[in-house]
Write a protein that holds these residues in place. Structure first.
Motif, PDB file in Angstrom:
ATOM      1  N   GLY A 146      40.232  41.788  47.630  1.00  0.00           N
ATOM      2  CA  GLY A 146      40.133  40.312  47.304  1.00  0.00           C
ATOM      3  C   GLY A 146      40.964  39.375  47.770  1.00  0.00           C
ATOM      4  N   VAL A 147      42.155  39.602  48.350  1.00  0.00           N
ATOM      5  CA  VAL A 147      43.101  38.834  49.004  1.00  0.00           C
ATOM      6  C   VAL A 147      42.450  37.981  50.457  1.00  0.00           C
ATOM      7  CG1 VAL A 147      45.283  38.439  49.913  1.00  0.00           C
ATOM      8  CG2 VAL A 147      44.997  39.654  47.754  1.00  0.00           C
ATOM      9  N   GLU A 148      42.366  36.845  50.258  1.00  0.00           N
ATOM     10  CA  GLU A 148      42.263  36.317  51.580  1.00  0.00           C
ATOM     11  C   GLU A 148      43.269  36.307  52.594  1.00  0.00           C
ATOM     12  OE1 GLU A 148      40.804  31.799  53.145  1.00  0.00           O
ATOM     13  OE2 GLU A 148      40.998  32.157  51.092  1.00  0.00           O
ATOM     14  N   ALA A 149      43.242  36.868  53.643  1.00  0.00           N
ATOM     15  CA  ALA A 149      44.324  37.255  54.834  1.00  0.00           C
ATOM     16  C   ALA A 149      45.076  35.978  55.144  1.00  0.00           C
ATOM     17  CB  ALA A 149      43.704  37.980  55.693  1.00  0.00           C
ATOM     18  N   LYS A 150      44.318  34.877  55.229  1.00  0.00           N
ATOM     19  CA  LYS A 150      45.052  33.655  55.594  1.00  0.00           C
ATOM     20  C   LYS A 150      45.880  33.067  54.543  1.00  0.00           C
ATOM     21  CE  LYS A 150      41.960  32.012  59.272  1.00  0.00           C
ATOM     22  NZ  LYS A 150      41.031  31.113  59.829  1.00  0.00           N
ATOM     23  N   ARG A 151      45.653  33.591  53.229  1.00  0.00           N
ATOM     24  CA  ARG A 151      46.305  33.039  51.988  1.00  0.00           C
ATOM     25  C   ARG A 151      47.336  33.798  51.615  1.00  0.00           C
ATOM     26  NH1 ARG A 151      45.656  28.689  48.848  1.00  0.00           N
ATOM     27  NH2 ARG A 151      43.718  28.289  49.889  1.00  0.00           N
ATOM     28  N   SER A 152      47.619  35.128  52.120  1.00  0.00           N
ATOM     29  CA  SER A 152      48.501  36.053  51.715  1.00  0.00           C
ATOM     30  C   SER A 152      50.009  35.702  51.647  1.00  0.00           C
ATOM     31  CB  SER A 152      48.583  37.433  52.596  1.00  0.00           C
ATOM     32  OG  SER A 152      48.609  37.285  53.866  1.00  0.00           O
ATOM     33  N   ASP A 153      50.444  34.967  52.430  1.00  0.00           N
ATOM     34  CA  ASP A 153      51.866  34.325  52.527  1.00  0.00           C
ATOM     35  C   ASP A 153      52.284  33.312  51.576  1.00  0.00           C
ATOM     36  OD1 ASP A 153      50.293  32.651  53.979  1.00  0.00           O
ATOM     37  OD2 ASP A 153      51.987  31.710  55.072  1.00  0.00           O
ATOM     38  N   ILE A 154      51.148  32.745  50.896  1.00  0.00           N
ATOM     39  CA  ILE A 154      51.701  31.590  50.065  1.00  0.00           C
ATOM     40  C   ILE A 154      50.915  31.895  48.700  1.00  0.00           C
ATOM     41  CG2 ILE A 154      51.850  29.640  51.921  1.00  0.00           C
ATOM     42  CD1 ILE A 154      48.981  28.877  50.975  1.00  0.00           C
ATOM     43  N   GLY A 176      42.502  26.483  45.963  1.00  0.00           N
ATOM     44  CA  GLY A 176      42.872  27.915  46.462  1.00  0.00           C
ATOM     45  C   GLY A 176      43.518  28.607  45.691  1.00  0.00           C
ATOM     46  N   THR A 177      44.811  28.423  45.123  1.00  0.00           N
ATOM     47  CA  THR A 177      45.433  29.530  44.552  1.00  0.00           C
ATOM     48  C   THR A 177      44.489  30.117  43.115  1.00  0.00           C
ATOM     49  OG1 THR A 177      47.514  28.681  44.920  1.00  0.00           O
ATOM     50  CG2 THR A 177      47.407  29.837  42.993  1.00  0.00           C
ATOM     51  N   ILE A 178      43.950  29.181  42.362  1.00  0.00           N
ATOM     52  CA  ILE A 178      43.194  29.827  41.287  1.00  0.00           C
ATOM     53  C   ILE A 178      41.787  30.527  41.515  1.00  0.00           C
ATOM     54  CG2 ILE A 178      42.127  28.960  38.996  1.00  0.00           C
ATOM     55  CD1 ILE A 178      44.257  26.898  38.832  1.00  0.00           C
ATOM     56  N   THR A 179      41.142  29.730  42.405  1.00  0.00           N
ATOM     57  CA  THR A 179      39.843  30.750  42.958  1.00  0.00           C
ATOM     58  C   THR A 179      40.180  31.957  43.708  1.00  0.00           C
ATOM     59  OG1 THR A 179      39.778  29.222  45.017  1.00  0.00           O
ATOM     60  CG2 THR A 179      38.560  28.492  43.167  1.00  0.00           C
ATOM     61  N   SER A 180      41.350  31.952  44.469  1.00  0.00           N
ATOM     62  CA  SER A 180      41.589  33.111  45.243  1.00  0.00           C
ATOM     63  C   SER A 180      42.172  34.129  44.034  1.00  0.00           C
ATOM     64  CB  SER A 180      42.897  32.920  45.940  1.00  0.00           C
ATOM     65  OG  SER A 180      42.430  32.165  47.157  1.00  0.00           O
TER      66      SER A 180
END
Length: 519
Positions: A265-273, A213-217
């Protein structure tokens, strides 16, 4: 021949659950049937994840129920593997037992080392890199795995208890970001991880692959900021560390996750981590002096698939790169009913023409392989319609999951097939214009060859059994390629084949600056 079972591989991560359902054939290549992802947030602790909350258990079971119903439609056998959040939890047996009792799903809890092995297995089957010494970095919600391997073998694997959720809970639990808590998080990551980074430096590596997740995001954000097309499947995309660090700077300048959501490009559900995950990657980039990353969406879940295959066949989960790529192409051709006498003949003639003109086009064995793959798949668009089938071929290939090939290679093969008939490559065609001048030249050469080979089998009956090629200088500035078409029988008329080849020779003549004559 007995068919191997369809497998549903489920990766129970700390942040997200992933499932991939696939059919595996006897040679070990896979056909992806379905992919599913659900953000579950199973783990939620800053240090040891000692307890799964009742809420997280319910979310996990609900997602597993949904996954099991999807797997049921494919009559797939489920293999579910859990990582750091479950392996660290003191009450993990409650979750595991309920999954068994309520859903009939057996959950395997793997060690960090086994998690690393499965990640490695997935990555080397997804990218053509098994012959290189690679460092894989997989930043999860609860842990970060680093794996060094070469020639299908793992030399080093380590699982560190730093992840995007764990670091967020430790330093950014209040949802506010400032220079103090960002600095503290940076010091914490380096303090915990430095012995491992030093070890990795001492072992050395040639290429760095980033998964999960982190790197692909972060790679998606890099592409979004450049207004580039973001593929659904980021396989083989290369991003520079300079670009990644630029994104990390944008993220660390934000005051909260709402500001991060505004970054393209930020995925909203991942924005807090994503801030926490970015700081982990930042430490790796700086301490290991990483210059660029190759992105792989293939990770543990795909590794589970290949591990299942190796256990069913009772063989090591090793990979032969050329055979594996051939199997991937053959399986796609079989899936769409185009692996036939015509496609094999076109491939044969294309490769002969490639060799006959090698001294002029100066391309190598890599491009020859691409020629072969494109030839086998050129008519795959018939599955949709005969009309415009060259464009349908491009669509099917570029939207297919092709293990062993990067996104760029998939796009290249699709574009070559797109030009096997009708229009020549033009700068006004977006799919062609997006390539570099060097790759545009490759497309022109290989498409030009493919067009002639297709013309030589105009009736798709192989009335021509072979060709003979030779060059002769007929004017000072051009060479003539003389191609003799050898009929299958002495009675066979091949006038149609000569006509078909003559109609399709213009692209190759133009790009190589030669004259082509058929006899």
């Amino acid at each position: 021949m007995e068919k191997l079972p369809i497998i549903a591989a489920i990766d129970l991560g700390t942040n997200s659950f992933h499932m991939v359902i696939a059919r595996i054939n006897k040679t070990g290549s896979i056909q992806i049937l379905s992919r599913e992802k659900e953000m579950v947030r199973l783990g939620s602790s800053g240090k040891d994840m000692k307890f799964l909350t009742p809420e997280s258990i319910e979310r996990g079971l609900s997602t597993l129920y949904s996954f099991s119903k999807i797997a049921e439609t494919f009559n797939a056998q489920i293999r579910a593997v859990a990582t750091s959040a479950v392996r660290e939890a003191s009450n993990k047996n409650i979750f595991i037992q309920r999954a068994k009792d309520e859903l009939n799903i057996d959950i395997e809890v793997v060690s960090g080392v086994e998690e690393g092995r499965l990640i490695f297995l997935g990555v080397i089957h997804g990218l053509p890199i098994a012959d290189k010494r690679i460092l894989i970095i997989d930043i999860g919600g609860g842990s970060t795995e680093t794996i060094i391997g070469e020639d299908n073998e793992i030399d080093y694997v380590h699982s560190e208890k730093i992840g995007s959720i764990r670091l967020t809970k430790l330093f950014f639990a209040n949802g506010k970001y400032n220079s103090k808590n960002i600095s503290d998080a940076r010091k914490y990551v380096r303090g915990d991880w430095m012995p491992i980074l030093n070890k990795i430096n001492s072992l050395g590596f040639e290429k760095v692959v980033g998964t999960s997740g982190t790197i692909t995001s972060l790679a998606s954000i890099v592409l979004a900021l450049k207004d580039s097309k973001i593929p659904d499947f980021l396989n083989g995309i290369t991003v520079s560390s300079e670009e990644i660090m630029g994104v990390i700077k944008l993220i660390t300048n934000c005051k909260n996750s709402d500001e991060i959501k505004q970054i393209p490009g930020v995925e909203a559900k991942r924005s807090d981590i994503i801030l926490a995950g970015s700081l982990i990657l930042e430490a790796a980039i700086e301490e290991l002096e990483i210059q660029e990353f190759t992105i792989s969406p293939y990770a543990m879940r795909e590794g589970i698939l290949y591990d299942c295959y190796s256990k069913i066949q009772n063989t090591p989960a090793r990979l032969n790169i050329p055979n594996f790529r051939n199997e991937t192409i053959s399986n796609l051709a079989l899936r769409y009913n185009v692996l036939d006498n015509h496609s094999n003949f076109v491939s044969k003639i294309s490769l002969e023409l490639f060799e006959a003109t090698r001294s002029i086009h100066k391309l190598g064995n890599y491009e020859k392989d691409i020629m072969h793959y494109s030839s086998l798949l050129h008519d795959i668009g018939y599955w949709i319609s005969h009309d415009q089938h060259h464009k349908h071929s491009y669509y099917i290939i570029t939207h297919s999951d092709l293990p062993g090939f990067t996104n760029d290679e998939t796009e290249l093969i699709g574009t070559i097939t797109r030009y096997h008939r009708k229009s020549l490559p033009k700068k006004t065609h977006t799919e062609f214009a997006n390539f570099s001048p060097k790759t545009q030249y490759i497309i022109k050469v290989l498409s030009g060859i493919l067009r002639i080979a297709e013309g030589i089998d105009r009736r798709q009956r192989q009335y021509v059994k072979d060709i003979k090629c030779c060059f002769s200088n007929f004017v000072e500035i051009k060479s003539r390629l003389e191609i003799e078409l050898i009929p299958e029988t002495t009675k066979a008329s091949i006038d149609i084949e000569k006509w078909g080849a003559n109609r399709r020779k213009d692209l190759l003549e133009k790009v190589l600056n030669i004259d082509i004559k058929f006899y």
